[in-house]
Design a protein around this motif. Structure first.
Motif, PDB file in Angstrom:
ATOM      1  N   ASP A   1       2.639 -39.073  -1.975  1.00  0.00           N
ATOM      2  CA  ASP A   1       1.476 -38.243  -1.665  1.00  0.00           C
ATOM      3  C   ASP A   1       1.187 -37.197  -2.735  1.00  0.00           C
ATOM      4  OD1 ASP A   1       2.903 -39.355   0.569  1.00  0.00           O
ATOM      5  OD2 ASP A   1       1.517 -38.340   1.908  1.00  0.00           O
ATOM      6  N   GLN A   2       2.226 -36.532  -3.221  1.00  0.00           N
ATOM      7  CA  GLN A   2       2.029 -35.358  -4.071  1.00  0.00           C
ATOM      8  C   GLN A   2       2.235 -35.615  -5.555  1.00  0.00           C
ATOM      9  OE1 GLN A   2       4.718 -32.529  -2.263  1.00  0.00           O
ATOM     10  NE2 GLN A   2       3.337 -32.117  -0.554  1.00  0.00           N
ATOM     11  N   GLY A   3       2.752 -36.762  -5.923  1.00  0.00           N
ATOM     12  CA  GLY A   3       2.995 -37.025  -7.333  1.00  0.00           C
ATOM     13  C   GLY A   3       4.162 -36.214  -7.870  1.00  0.00           C
ATOM     14  N   PHE A   4       4.450 -36.375  -9.152  1.00  0.00           N
ATOM     15  CA  PHE A   4       5.639 -35.773  -9.750  1.00  0.00           C
ATOM     16  C   PHE A   4       5.331 -34.540 -10.603  1.00  0.00           C
ATOM     17  CE2 PHE A   4       7.536 -39.447  -8.091  1.00  0.00           C
ATOM     18  CZ  PHE A   4       8.922 -39.270  -8.113  1.00  0.00           C
ATOM     19  N   THR A   5       4.138 -33.976 -10.438  1.00  0.00           N
ATOM     20  CA  THR A   5       3.781 -32.807 -11.240  1.00  0.00           C
ATOM     21  C   THR A   5       4.764 -31.667 -11.050  1.00  0.00           C
ATOM     22  OG1 THR A   5       1.434 -33.380 -11.196  1.00  0.00           O
ATOM     23  CG2 THR A   5       1.978 -31.103 -11.703  1.00  0.00           C
ATOM     24  N   SER A   6       5.200 -31.440  -9.813  1.00  0.00           N
ATOM     25  CA  SER A   6       6.132 -30.338  -9.564  1.00  0.00           C
ATOM     26  C   SER A   6       7.473 -30.572 -10.250  1.00  0.00           C
ATOM     27  CB  SER A   6       6.338 -30.141  -8.063  1.00  0.00           C
ATOM     28  OG  SER A   6       6.853 -31.319  -7.467  1.00  0.00           O
ATOM     29  N   ILE A   7       7.882 -31.829 -10.390  1.00  0.00           N
ATOM     30  CA  ILE A   7       9.128 -32.142 -11.090  1.00  0.00           C
ATOM     31  C   ILE A   7       8.940 -31.931 -12.592  1.00  0.00           C
ATOM     32  CG2 ILE A   7      10.863 -33.905 -11.540  1.00  0.00           C
ATOM     33  CD1 ILE A   7      10.741 -32.867  -8.624  1.00  0.00           C
TER      34      ILE A   7
END
Length: 333
Positions: free
Chosen positions: A39-45
């Motif tokens: 849902d949120q993708g890996f941008t936060s990682i």
């Protein structure tokens, strides 16, 4: 690859001088953030990697993500001390390209200790010796080809006690040296305490258990889920049905009252790669587990794995909502 609980512990500077040495940095306030995939993708990682000022320590079962690899190289070129452990027993062929790139760009990358059946842990820790330290404890590998269709979770936290324990264990694993990891505030390690920790969650559940996992072959876990259902706990399991591999376990579980919903193992269906439990949601004893541990004997007793338990209200709510939706979207067994 097949495809907080913080317990309000006081963060005194001496809280984790522990057997490993340095005291943990103190934080004004601990926090946990849940990342939900796809849902949120890996941008936060990616943002976590980019935010590092002094150090990055990563343990990863499978690394095939050019964005993440390039960010690690950029960090190293900017003077950040970057160390990476990659699995070799299972995933050497898949990890070799990343290993070579990281080695060439100045990252201190090593193959995992072959003592473990596999190094299946998925963790990224930045600035571990500072007050700005953060860590991501993930169910997901950094393997971009699976991102769009795979259910995974990550918890990003700044708990000083956990981070000190993770860093101390990382140092030993990086050096291929024996260690019994500290449990920190809420850590779940394989091969040391994971089976006991997960069985404790299941056995202590009073009202409900909501489970997602990729595997269902550990007899102790299966038996505990059956017994929980038999004593009146509402037990719900969501998995991918991989060619009926776990049909005998599924049949035994459903016979005892466990509700199971599955997704087909194909390129268009949601693939349940997450490893998570939510127990007694909506009660004062609610607790969740998120981590790399599958419900298999190898994962719990032979691999290097890492997860955590949490009572963080926001994390619990998001896990319960997502996993319940996944159950509704699958096919009843």
């Amino acid at each position: 690859m097949k495809r907080e609980r913080s317990f309000a512990k006081t963060m005194l500077s001496a809280a984790l001088v522990c057997a490993f040495g340095a005291a943990a940095p103190a934080f004004a306030q601990t926090s946990q953030t849940l990342v939900i995939e796809p849902d949120q993708g890996f941008t936060s990682i990616y943002n976590l990697i980019s935010a590092a000022k002094s150090t990055i320590d990563m343990t990863m079962y499978e690394l095939q993500d050019t964005t993440a690899q390039n960010l690690l190289c950029t960090a190293a070129s900017n003077g950040v001390k970057v160390r990476v452990i990659l699995d070799v027993n299972d995933e050497k062929s898949n990890n070799t390209s990343a290993y070579d790139q990281l080695k060439d760009c100045g990252v201190s990358v090593v193959w995992a200790w072959t003592k473990y059946e596999a190094t299946h842990q998925k963790t990224i820790t930045i600035d571990g010796a500072t007050a700005n330290a953060q860590t991501a404890i993930m169910t997901a590998n950094l393997t971009s080809r699976y991102y769009s269709t795979t259910r995974d979770f990550a918890v990003i936290e700044n708990n000083a006690t956990d981070i000190a324990a993770i860093e101390a264990t990382f140092a030993k694993d990086y050096a291929h040296d024996s260690v019994t990891p500290s449990d920190g505030a809420d850590l779940v390690w394989s091969p040391t305490n994971s089976q006991t920790s997960l069985l404790d969650i299941i056995n202590n559940a009073k009202t409900s258990l909501l489970v997602e996992n990729e595997e269902m072959s550990d007899s102790a876990i299966v038996s505990a889920l059956e017994k929980a259902a038999e004593k009146g706990v509402s037990v719900t399991v969501v998995m991918t049905n991989d060619d009926n591999e776990y049909s005998s376990e599924f049949n035994a579980l459903t016979k005892d009252g466990v509700k199971i919903s599955t997704y087909p193992d194909n390129d268009t269906a949601l693939y349940i790669h997450a490893k998570a439990i939510v127990a007694d949601y909506g009660t004062s004893s609610a607790v969740a587990f998120v981590g790399s541990e599958n419900f298999s004997s190898a994962s719990l007793t032979e691999n290097r794995e890492l997860g955590l338990t949490t009572t963080n209200a926001s994390v619990l709510q998001q896990l319960e909502s997502t996993m319940s939706s996944d159950y509704s979207g699958g096919t009843p067994w």
